[in-house]
Write a protein that holds these residues in place. Structure first.
Motif, mmCIF file in Angstrom:
data_model
loop_
_atom_site.group_PDB
_atom_site.id
_atom_site.type_symbol
_atom_site.label_atom_id
_atom_site.label_comp_id
_atom_site.label_asym_id
_atom_site.label_seq_id
_atom_site.Cartn_x
_atom_site.Cartn_y
_atom_site.Cartn_z
ATOM 1 N N ALA A 168 35.436 39.594 44.953
ATOM 2 C CA ALA A 168 36.532 39.332 45.962
ATOM 3 C C ALA A 168 37.877 39.793 46.141
ATOM 4 C CB ALA A 168 36.499 37.632 46.296
ATOM 5 N N MET A 169 38.393 39.479 44.599
ATOM 6 C CA MET A 169 39.886 39.814 44.409
ATOM 7 C C MET A 169 40.028 41.455 44.471
ATOM 8 S SD MET A 169 41.036 36.913 41.714
ATOM 9 C CE MET A 169 42.501 37.385 41.645
ATOM 10 N N HIS A 170 38.802 42.159 44.254
ATOM 11 C CA HIS A 170 39.134 43.615 44.196
ATOM 12 C C HIS A 170 38.522 44.249 45.687
ATOM 13 C CE1 HIS A 170 39.362 43.014 40.083
ATOM 14 N NE2 HIS A 170 39.884 43.974 39.962
ATOM 15 N N SER A 171 38.510 43.395 46.771
ATOM 16 C CA SER A 171 37.933 43.956 47.946
ATOM 17 C C SER A 171 39.180 44.134 48.930
ATOM 18 C CB SER A 171 37.010 42.697 48.506
ATOM 19 O OG SER A 171 37.627 41.694 48.953
ATOM 20 N N ASN A 172 38.740 44.303 50.192
ATOM 21 C CA ASN A 172 39.898 44.608 51.096
ATOM 22 C C ASN A 172 39.914 43.218 51.866
ATOM 23 O OD1 ASN A 172 40.698 47.267 50.305
ATOM 24 N ND2 ASN A 172 38.970 48.078 51.735
ATOM 25 N N GLY A 173 41.075 43.089 52.647
ATOM 26 C CA GLY A 173 41.115 41.881 53.503
ATOM 27 C C GLY A 173 41.649 40.804 52.667
ATOM 28 N N PRO A 174 41.435 39.408 53.299
ATOM 29 C CA PRO A 174 42.449 38.130 52.739
ATOM 30 C C PRO A 174 41.454 37.867 51.425
ATOM 31 C CG PRO A 174 40.812 37.718 54.597
ATOM 32 C CD PRO A 174 40.980 39.186 54.636
ATOM 33 N N LYS A 175 40.232 38.127 50.984
ATOM 34 C CA LYS A 175 39.671 37.758 49.720
ATOM 35 C C LYS A 175 40.503 38.120 48.651
ATOM 36 C CE LYS A 175 34.992 37.488 51.477
ATOM 37 N NZ LYS A 175 33.643 37.791 51.022
ATOM 38 N N ASN A 176 41.198 39.152 48.746
ATOM 39 C CA ASN A 176 42.189 39.728 47.435
ATOM 40 C C ASN A 176 43.243 38.851 47.415
ATOM 41 O OD1 ASN A 176 43.784 40.999 49.275
ATOM 42 N ND2 ASN A 176 43.074 42.945 49.323
ATOM 43 N N SER A 177 43.473 37.612 48.281
ATOM 44 C CA SER A 177 44.785 37.069 47.676
ATOM 45 C C SER A 177 44.206 35.749 47.236
ATOM 46 C CB SER A 177 45.291 36.473 49.242
ATOM 47 O OG SER A 177 45.769 37.669 50.035
ATOM 48 N N LEU A 178 43.008 35.620 46.689
ATOM 49 C CA LEU A 178 42.432 34.386 46.027
ATOM 50 C C LEU A 178 43.333 34.179 44.636
ATOM 51 C CD1 LEU A 178 39.892 32.577 46.519
ATOM 52 C CD2 LEU A 178 38.620 33.991 44.776
ATOM 53 N N ARG A 179 43.603 32.974 44.277
ATOM 54 C CA ARG A 179 44.449 32.542 43.213
ATOM 55 C C ARG A 179 43.648 32.556 42.095
ATOM 56 N NH1 ARG A 179 49.755 32.926 43.835
ATOM 57 N NH2 ARG A 179 49.806 31.398 42.275
ATOM 58 N N PRO A 180 44.008 32.855 40.926
ATOM 59 C CA PRO A 180 43.461 32.910 39.675
ATOM 60 C C PRO A 180 42.820 31.728 39.520
ATOM 61 C CG PRO A 180 45.349 34.123 39.190
ATOM 62 C CD PRO A 180 45.397 33.390 40.708
ATOM 63 N N GLY A 181 41.477 31.709 39.005
ATOM 64 C CA GLY A 181 40.801 30.499 38.852
ATOM 65 C C GLY A 181 40.027 29.906 39.686
ATOM 66 N N ALA A 182 40.064 30.149 41.025
ATOM 67 C CA ALA A 182 39.623 30.003 42.259
ATOM 68 C C ALA A 182 38.344 30.698 42.518
ATOM 69 C CB ALA A 182 40.533 30.084 43.539
ATOM 70 N N SER A 183 37.127 29.907 42.832
ATOM 71 C CA SER A 183 35.880 30.465 43.129
ATOM 72 C C SER A 183 35.244 30.024 44.445
ATOM 73 C CB SER A 183 34.871 29.942 42.151
ATOM 74 O OG SER A 183 34.634 28.676 42.105
#
Length: 335
Positions: A168-183
């Protein structure tokens, strides 16, 4: 009319639902996100978070009024008694409580999470649940938005078919704004028609969280599809429609049991996001977030009967009018 905010073009477009054609386009400030009916049903508010404005629309004429300066209005809700407007100031990590008519600030509630954006109230209006998409949490807040009563952490709960945080964090769009530790990445929140559960669509876990209203605790998880995003009850309250944005499908669930009844597929794929059910219940309108279209589903057959070209980035469209005594906000969460 159907009102479509286009986040990438900074426009709002009006679609005539009898002809399925765009009949008017007007410009607004930066990044319109949702078109939200006011509590008293007299105004539709266009939310511009980066533009820091709300633009009122008169639903009798479809004409916009003078913009109101408001900090970071990503989404907008109203308390069930109509005394407060709740601005989901996602970027600022706040819920700003404002006068529902003038939008004058009443007080601010700082939240202990990232990405607060969607919400719904209990049947008695005493509390609401809000999602925090970037930190994988749900907040339980008192009805006047003065206190965060509980934080429901979804990150430690295992579910089948989840997208990995690394992906997710290496994708385009809002998923790359995921905070560290969040799943987890909760999105739309809706109370089931019988008032038993809160449902929270999760774009990373690819399904919906089920929260028991009595205990405000996690009960179970229901898999729907990739990028589960929007939740809409059918007009007869017997079914729940869940838009799966990354899969180009809509999952149809039994509202009483949450058992999957059907999966509707967009021919060739798509990105169904936010929208609403028509007053007669025969159509579900959803924005195609990354496809510059609006989808119209026949709720009897599950087929896409129209895909209407619009400006880039259609997001929280509102189908108006809707039956109900008052609006709790979002794209038409009616009671």
């Amino acid at each position: 009319m159907v009102y479509v905010p286009n986040s990438q073009q900074d426009t709002v477009q009006l679609i005539d639902p009898s002809t399925y054609r765009v009949v008017r386009t007007f410009r607004v400030s930066r990044e319109p996100q949702h078109v939200v009916p006011s509590w008293d049903l007299k105004t539709l508010w266009v939310n511009m978070d980066l533009g820091n404005q709300l633009v009122p629309i008169d639903p009798r004429t479809g004409r916009e009024g003078k913009p109101v300066d408001v900090e970071d209005p990503y989404n907008l809700y109203f308390t069930p008694d109509g005394t407060h407007a709740l601005v989901m100031a996602e970027r600022l990590r706040r819920i700003d409580v404002r006068d529902p008519h003038t939008m004058r600030l009443q007080h601010k509630l700082s939240v202990p999470c990232y990405g607060v954006n969607h919400a719904d109230f209990t049947a008695d209006g005493s509390r609401f649940v809000a999602s925090c998409e970037y930190s994988g949490q749900l907040l339980v807040v008192d009805g006047d938005a003065t206190t965060v009563e509980k934080v429901i952490d979804l990150n430690g709960i295992r579910t089948p078919g989840a997208t990995s945080p690394h992906e997710a964090m290496h994708s385009n769009g809002p998923k790359n704004s995921l905070r560290p530790g969040a799943s987890a990445m909760p999105q739309d929140v809706r109370l089931t028609p019988d008032g038993r559960w809160f449902l929270a669509a999760d774009m990373l876990r690819n399904g919906i969280w089920v929260i028991d209203v009595r205990t405000m605790a996690y009960e179970r998880f229901v898999r729907t599809g990739l990028g589960a995003h929007g939740i809409y009850p059918s007009r007869d309250a017997k079914r729940i429609y869940v838009s799966n944005r990354d899969e180009g499908t809509v999952s149809v669930l039994d509202a009483a049991t949450l058992r999957r009844l059907a999966t509707w597929r967009i021919p060739g794929g798509g990105s169904p996001d936010m929208g609403g059910v028509t007053a007669d219940g025969r159509q579900l309108w959803l924005s195609g977030r990354y496809n510059s279209v609006v989808y119209v589903f026949d709720t009897r057959t599950g087929t896409v009967v129209h895909d209407i070209p619009v400006d880039p980035g259609p997001h929280g469209l509102a189908v108006w009018p809707q039956p109900g005594r008052y609006s709790l906000g979002h794209t038409g969460n009616m009671r």
